[in-house]
Design an enzyme around this catalytic site. Sequence first.
Site, PDB file in Angstrom:
ATOM      1  N   ASP A  21      17.233   2.804  -2.921  1.00 50.73           N
ATOM      2  CA  ASP A  21      15.879   2.280  -2.703  1.00 50.73           C
ATOM      3  C   ASP A  21      15.941   1.095  -1.732  1.00 50.73           C
ATOM      4  OD1 ASP A  21      13.170   2.153  -2.982  1.00 50.73           O
ATOM      5  OD2 ASP A  21      13.198   1.095  -4.905  1.00 50.73           O
ATOM      6  N   GLY A  22      14.858   0.928  -1.012  1.00 46.24           N
ATOM      7  CA  GLY A  22      14.748  -0.232  -0.124  1.00 46.24           C
ATOM      8  C   GLY A  22      14.889   0.097   1.352  1.00 46.24           C
ATOM      9  N   TRP A  26      14.055  -2.572   4.280  1.00 46.60           N
ATOM     10  CA  TRP A  26      15.174  -2.885   5.199  1.00 46.60           C
ATOM     11  C   TRP A  26      14.661  -2.830   6.636  1.00 46.60           C
ATOM     12  CZ3 TRP A  26      17.496  -0.272   9.228  1.00 46.60           C
ATOM     13  CH2 TRP A  26      18.776  -0.710   9.626  1.00 46.60           C
ATOM     14  N   ARG A  34       9.507   2.427   9.346  1.00 47.36           N
ATOM     15  CA  ARG A  34      10.166   2.847   8.104  1.00 47.36           C
ATOM     16  C   ARG A  34      11.171   3.977   8.353  1.00 47.36           C
ATOM     17  NH1 ARG A  34       8.191   1.649   3.126  1.00 47.36           N
ATOM     18  NH2 ARG A  34       8.871   3.677   2.365  1.00 47.36           N
ATOM     19  N   HIS A  38      15.020   4.877   6.854  1.00 43.25           N
ATOM     20  CA  HIS A  38      15.506   6.118   6.234  1.00 43.25           C
ATOM     21  C   HIS A  38      16.737   6.643   6.965  1.00 43.25           C
ATOM     22  CE1 HIS A  38      12.330   6.169   3.414  1.00 43.25           C
ATOM     23  NE2 HIS A  38      11.358   6.387   4.284  1.00 43.25           N
ATOM     24  N   SER A  67      11.593  12.034  -4.928  1.00 39.14           N
ATOM     25  CA  SER A  67      11.072  12.201  -6.286  1.00 39.14           C
ATOM     26  C   SER A  67       9.803  13.046  -6.276  1.00 39.14           C
ATOM     27  CB  SER A  67      10.788  10.834  -6.912  1.00 39.14           C
ATOM     28  OG  SER A  67       9.597  10.291  -6.366  1.00 39.14           O
ATOM     29  N   ASN A  70       7.181  11.145  -4.748  1.00 39.50           N
ATOM     30  CA  ASN A  70       7.246  10.769  -3.327  1.00 39.50           C
ATOM     31  C   ASN A  70       6.294  11.587  -2.444  1.00 39.50           C
ATOM     32  OD1 ASN A  70      10.759   9.862  -3.451  1.00 39.50           O
ATOM     33  ND2 ASN A  70       8.983   8.510  -3.440  1.00 39.50           N
ATOM     34  N   ARG A 198      13.376  -0.574 -12.428  1.00 39.32           N
ATOM     35  CA  ARG A 198      12.759   0.560 -13.115  1.00 39.32           C
ATOM     36  C   ARG A 198      13.520   1.835 -12.749  1.00 39.32           C
ATOM     37  NH1 ARG A 198       8.588  -1.307  -9.675  1.00 39.32           N
ATOM     38  NH2 ARG A 198       8.661  -0.270  -7.645  1.00 39.32           N
ATOM     39  N   GLU A 211      25.293   3.162 -18.407  1.00 40.21           N
ATOM     40  CA  GLU A 211      25.193   1.735 -18.067  1.00 40.21           C
ATOM     41  C   GLU A 211      24.286   1.629 -16.841  1.00 40.21           C
ATOM     42  OE1 GLU A 211      26.406  -0.690 -19.898  1.00 40.21           O
ATOM     43  OE2 GLU A 211      27.245   0.808 -21.265  1.00 40.21           O
TER      44      GLU A 211
HETATM   45  C1  IPE Z   1      12.589   6.177  -6.231  1.00 43.15           C
HETATM   46  O1  IPE Z   1      12.215   5.246  -5.284  1.00 43.15           O
HETATM   47  C2  IPE Z   1      12.778   7.533  -5.613  1.00 43.15           C
HETATM   48  C3  IPE Z   1      13.929   7.671  -4.726  1.00 43.15           C
HETATM   49  C4  IPE Z   1      14.798   6.758  -4.447  1.00 43.15           C
HETATM   50  C5  IPE Z   1      14.088   8.966  -4.137  1.00 43.15           C
HETATM   51  P1  IPE Z   1      10.679   4.915  -4.998  1.00 43.15           P
HETATM   52  O2  IPE Z   1      10.666   3.897  -3.930  1.00 43.15           O
HETATM   53  O3  IPE Z   1       9.928   6.162  -4.752  1.00 43.15           O
HETATM   54  O4  IPE Z   1      10.198   4.307  -6.406  1.00 43.15           O
HETATM   55  P2  IPE Z   1       8.986   3.369  -6.752  1.00 43.15           P
HETATM   56  O5  IPE Z   1       7.746   3.991  -6.171  1.00 43.15           O
HETATM   57  O6  IPE Z   1       9.237   2.034  -6.163  1.00 43.15           O
HETATM   58  O7  IPE Z   1       8.971   3.312  -8.242  1.00 43.15           O
HETATM   59  C1  IPE Z   2      14.076   4.858  -0.716  1.00 39.81           C
HETATM   60  O1  IPE Z   2      13.584   3.878   0.114  1.00 39.81           O
HETATM   61  C2  IPE Z   2      14.148   6.178  -0.050  1.00 39.81           C
HETATM   62  C3  IPE Z   2      13.323   7.214  -0.655  1.00 39.81           C
HETATM   63  C4  IPE Z   2      12.393   7.091  -1.538  1.00 39.81           C
HETATM   64  C5  IPE Z   2      13.606   8.522  -0.154  1.00 39.81           C
HETATM   65  P1  IPE Z   2      12.030   3.557   0.155  1.00 39.81           P
HETATM   66  O2  IPE Z   2      11.375   4.384   1.202  1.00 39.81           O
HETATM   67  O3  IPE Z   2      11.437   3.709  -1.199  1.00 39.81           O
HETATM   68  O4  IPE Z   2      12.037   2.049   0.600  1.00 39.81           O
HETATM   69  P2  IPE Z   2      11.089   0.899   0.072  1.00 39.81           P
HETATM   70  O5  IPE Z   2      11.187   0.882  -1.422  1.00 39.81           O
HETATM   71  O6  IPE Z   2       9.702   1.262   0.514  1.00 39.81           O
HETATM   72  O7  IPE Z   2      11.590  -0.338   0.693  1.00 39.81           O
HETATM   73 MG    MG Z   3      11.139   2.433  -2.725  1.00 41.73          MG
END
Ligand code: IPE
Ligand code: IPE
Ligand code: MG
Length: 245
Positions: A21-22, A26, A34, A38, A67, A70, A198, A211
């Site tokens: 995530d992130g 980033w 964005r 990715h 997810s 998503n 979460r 864990e």
């Molecule tokens: C969880 O990340 C799903 C994946 C990493 C594929 P999200 O960025 O979608 O989760 P939320 O929306 O912050 O809970």
């Molecule tokens: C996780 O990064 C990648 C996927 C959900 C596929 P995000 O796209 O959720 O990145 P943030 O959480 O918006 O920074």
């Molecule tokens: Mg995210």
Amino acid sequence: MKKGEQFQFTHPLNHVAFIMDGNGRWAKKRMLPRSMGHRAGVKNVKKIVDLCFYKYDIFACSLFTFSTENWNRPPREIKYLFKLLKIFFQENIQEFLEKGTRVVVSGDLDDKRIPDDVLTTMKDAIYRTKDCNNHIFNVLFNYGGRREIVAMTKKVVDQVQAGKLDARYISEATLKHFLYQPKLPELDLLIRTSGEYRLSNCLLYEICYSELIFVSTFWPDFNESDLVSCFKDYEGRNRRFGGIK
Ligand code: IPE
Ligand code: IPE
Ligand code: MG
């Protein structure tokens, strides 16, 4: 541990999962779109998964890539994520085969919104690596923990209705059999990057005694030293499984 010395597990770690995530944040931090986050994120998948498998000898790695929630993202972002995933599979299939890594995909693959070419590429990787046994790479794609539990329930009901299963004997072992990946070892450790505390519907059934480690680093920056810090943290945990130790 001295400098240059490689970290070695003393507690078994057979299966690790990552909620990468992130990526978006980033990119935002660097004033990039964005999509660039990715791209950097997928590049890092290869690095981290390679380390887990071939340097730290972890048998199974699960990676949350998309997810069931998503789909709430803009279509352009979804399309780009799918494209990256397809390329990832195409670029790495040969190496997975050479290194004996079996690719499995967990998720709702019957969803008509998944483009055919993405599905075909994934199914090809699954088929071609089906006899590989050194490591298992479990890609959570169009995955939701609740969706998995619903799918498992339907399969159990089907068996009962077909007279193949007596409802009185449904046990935890029965349910496990109908998970997406019944043969994977128990999930020992889950790592989520980006400072979110979460699960976001990740491996809800499997996580029972895993864990959990949450780190603030954004996924594209998560490196070997962060990984080893997580491993050390894991090593220090007292896994009691309800008993006394
Ligand atoms: C969880 O990340 C799903 C994946 C990493 C594929 P999200 O960025 O979608 O989760 P939320 O929306 O912050 O809970
Ligand atoms: C996780 O990064 C990648 C996927 C959900 C596929 P995000 O796209 O959720 O990145 P943030 O959480 O918006 O920074
Ligand atoms: Mg995210």
